[in-house]
Design an enzyme around this catalytic site. Structure first.
Site, PDB file in Angstrom:
ATOM      1  CG  ASP A   1     117.071 -50.092 102.287  1.00  0.00           C
ATOM      2  OD1 ASP A   1     117.741 -50.640 103.180  1.00  0.00           O
ATOM      3  OD2 ASP A   1     115.956 -50.609 102.535  1.00  0.00           O
TER       4      ASP A   1
ATOM      5  CG  ASP B   1     114.591 -53.362 100.535  1.00  0.00           C
ATOM      6  OD1 ASP B   1     114.165 -54.395 100.647  1.00  0.00           O
ATOM      7  OD2 ASP B   1     114.018 -52.450 100.952  1.00  0.00           O
TER       8      ASP B   1
ATOM      9  CG  ASN C   1     110.513 -54.191 102.041  1.00  0.00           C
ATOM     10  OD1 ASN C   1     111.621 -53.961 102.430  1.00  0.00           O
ATOM     11  ND2 ASN C   1     109.761 -53.569 101.331  1.00  0.00           N
TER      12      ASN C   1
ATOM     13  CG  HIS D   1     115.161 -55.066 105.057  1.00  0.00           C
ATOM     14  ND1 HIS D   1     116.128 -54.257 104.311  1.00  0.00           N
ATOM     15  CD2 HIS D   1     114.079 -54.360 104.831  1.00  0.00           C
ATOM     16  CE1 HIS D   1     115.754 -53.441 103.561  1.00  0.00           C
ATOM     17  NE2 HIS D   1     114.546 -53.655 103.822  1.00  0.00           N
TER      18      HIS D   1
ATOM     19  CG  HIS E   1     109.466 -48.693 106.595  1.00  0.00           C
ATOM     20  ND1 HIS E   1     108.530 -49.181 105.509  1.00  0.00           N
ATOM     21  CD2 HIS E   1     110.057 -48.245 105.446  1.00  0.00           C
ATOM     22  CE1 HIS E   1     108.627 -48.852 104.572  1.00  0.00           C
ATOM     23  NE2 HIS E   1     109.865 -48.433 104.168  1.00  0.00           N
TER      24      HIS E   1
ATOM     25  CG  HIS F   1     112.423 -51.395 106.115  1.00  0.00           C
ATOM     26  ND1 HIS F   1     111.954 -51.644 104.726  1.00  0.00           N
ATOM     27  CD2 HIS F   1     111.249 -51.639 106.643  1.00  0.00           C
ATOM     28  CE1 HIS F   1     110.521 -51.881 104.579  1.00  0.00           C
ATOM     29  NE2 HIS F   1     110.127 -51.873 105.913  1.00  0.00           N
TER      30      HIS F   1
ATOM     31  CG  HIS G   1     114.672 -45.565 101.795  1.00  0.00           C
ATOM     32  ND1 HIS G   1     113.781 -45.592 100.919  1.00  0.00           N
ATOM     33  CD2 HIS G   1     114.920 -46.955 101.837  1.00  0.00           C
ATOM     34  CE1 HIS G   1     113.555 -46.909 100.665  1.00  0.00           C
ATOM     35  NE2 HIS G   1     114.237 -47.684 101.194  1.00  0.00           N
TER      36      HIS G   1
END
Ligand SMILES: [Fe+2]
Length: 478
Positions: A178, A207, A244, A329, A339, A366, A368
């Site tokens: 990410d 990401d 995503n 992810h 999430h 995913h 953070h």
């Protein structure tokens, strides 16, 4: 007072002072964490500045000078065993050459490989000429130089191939997820580069650019991101996982092909592992077998990814590659209020396989923030028995969320309370991790937050291999 009662009194007083001393020591040792159900929630205090994008004129985004100079150079493994490399780059003015010149440090004899280029359109954006060239038949454990941009402005880079696949080959992987392109992203990448443990390959858990957060999924942000990470990704392989933010599905502007920018820009050796799509595949590297899964492709029964994984797991020979690592992810075990349970449907499908095949560790992104789980599984439930609580399981992987690369969306700071028993350590700080394989039985894992010095380990554990040394590593067991 009899001798015996005096002795008892002294013993009790001694025990009291010992307990007090032990309490004070434990308080000092653990003053940075809060305990809950055995896990630790770090209360490390960090400056909560806003996460801000680096300006487009920043030097990290600089376009290399010269007509049609190659930019956004990056490499990844190009076959199943580490004897090939895919070199990718972009030219902006004209297609130019898709040739890569390369030579080993020892031979100096220049070889040539021919690649191909592609382009794509996304709404009002037209890509540059995206080149991919696989160079194969490389020697193991060898430094190679390579040149792209033949015919116009040439640029030279280098990489080192991994050692031959084998059970006791030490190897050091970096973990980043990410990432995005903020000042914090730059801090994460710098900390990874400066880490004295010297990661040899990045396992990237999805990401990448966050281009879809800009108006009309501004694909120019895919270009800036690739220029930003070139300083690492041109010199060591980054193993890609789709997140995503790689989907880029935007029917409101007529873009209905999922993963279009990502799959044009990031080629992976999926055919080498008999996969039929670049979103799930496997590689062997040194003593590790790495399986990459796609949280955003169909994974239910009878789907291509499901069929592939079912056939893939029995192929892993732990006598050749003791370390079985899975990248995805969306995390399965996550105790942040972001999430939450998004990975649940995939967990229900695949967790029994991960336990049966004794996966050592699962890295996801995913969310953070950072989190490391206990070895747990939750596979007993069968609708009618009500057994749906995760339990300690020494055949289960450790689940690590490392989505703390530093992207524009900021940190995930809200956690579910109390900390679930499956969560061993969690902290909302940006950072990266290192998985340092020593031999077939031991690997040292460490997480490094950006606010510390380059060598500081904010969280760490020794991994004992699930095939060769499947004993409990958790501190409470020792
Ligand atoms: Fe994500």
């Amino acid at each position: 007072m009899t001798y015996n009662s005096l002795a008892l009194k002294i013993t009790l007083m001694g025990s009291f002072y010992f307990c007090m001393a032990a309490f004070i020591v434990l308080t000092l040792v653990f003053n940075s964490v809060v305990f809950s159900n055995g896990g630790k929630t770090s209360i490390y205090v960090r400056k909560m500045e806003k996460t801000v994008d680096m300006p487009l004129e920043s030097d990290v985004f600089r376009v290399p000078s010269g007509y049609n100079a190659p930019q956004q150079v990056h490499i990844t493994q190009g076959d199943h065993v580490g004897k090939a490399v895919i070199v990718s780059w972009v030219t902006e003015d004209e297609p130019g050459s898709s040739t890569v010149l390369y030579w080993s440090e020892n031979s100096k004899h220049k070889k040539k490989a021919e690649g191909q280029f592609t382009t794509y359109k996304f709404y009002n954006y037209t890509s540059g000429f995206i080149h991919h060239c696989t160079i194969g038949n490389l020697e193991h454990n060898t430094k190679y130089y390579y040149v792209v941009g033949v015919g116009h402005n040439m640029r030279k880079f280098w990489f080192t191939t991994p050692p031959k696949v084998g059970p006791d080959v030490p190897y050091t992987f970096g973990l980043i997820g990410d990432l995005g392109q903020t000042f914090d992203s730059n801090s994460t990448l710098t900390h990874y580069e400066q880490n004295p443990k010297k990661g040899q390959t990045v396992l990237f858990v999805g990401d990448l650019s966050y281009a879809d957060n800009y108006p009309y999924h501004d694909n120019g942000r895919w270009d800036t991101w690739a220029r930003f990470v070139e300083r690492s990704a041109a010199y060591q392989p980054w193993i890609w996982t789709a997140g995503n933010h790689e989907i880029d599905f935007a029917p409101e502007i007529g873009e209905t092909t999922p993963f279009k920018p990502y799959t044009h820009r990031y080629h992976v050796p999926y055919r080498a592992s008999k996969s039929t799509a670049p979103l799930w595949y496997s590689i062997k590297r040194a003593s590790a077998y790495i399986i990459v899964l796609s949280s955003y492709s169909a994974y239910g029964k009878y789907t291509p990814q499901n069929q592939w994984l079912e056939q893939e797991l029995p192929k892993v020979n732990r006598r050749e590659t003791p370390w079985l690592i899975v990248l995805m992810h969306s995390p399965w075990y996550n105790s942040y209020n972001y999430h939450y349970m998004e990975g649940e449907t995939m967990r229900v499908m695949y967790e029994p396989w991960f336990v049966r095949y004794k996966v050592d560790v699962v890295f996801a992104g995913h969310v953070h923030a950072y989190e490391r789980s206990e070895r747990v599984s939750n596979i007993a439930y069968n609708i009618i028995n009500g057994m749906c609580t995760p339990v300690k399981d020494q055949s289960a992987p450790v689940y690590i969320t490392i989505g703390d690369g530093g992207n524009i969306e900021g940190l995930a700071t809200s956690m579910s309370e109390p900390q679930p028993a499956y969560s061993a350590y969690r902290e909302a700080s940006f950072g990266h991790a290192i998985f340092d394989i020593k031999n077939r039985t031991h690997a040292h894992y460490s997480w490094h937050r950006n606010h510390d010095g380059f060598a500081v380990e904010a969280d760490s554990m020794w991994f004992f291999n699930r095939f060769w040394h499947p004993v409990d590593e958790s501190p409470t067991s020792q």
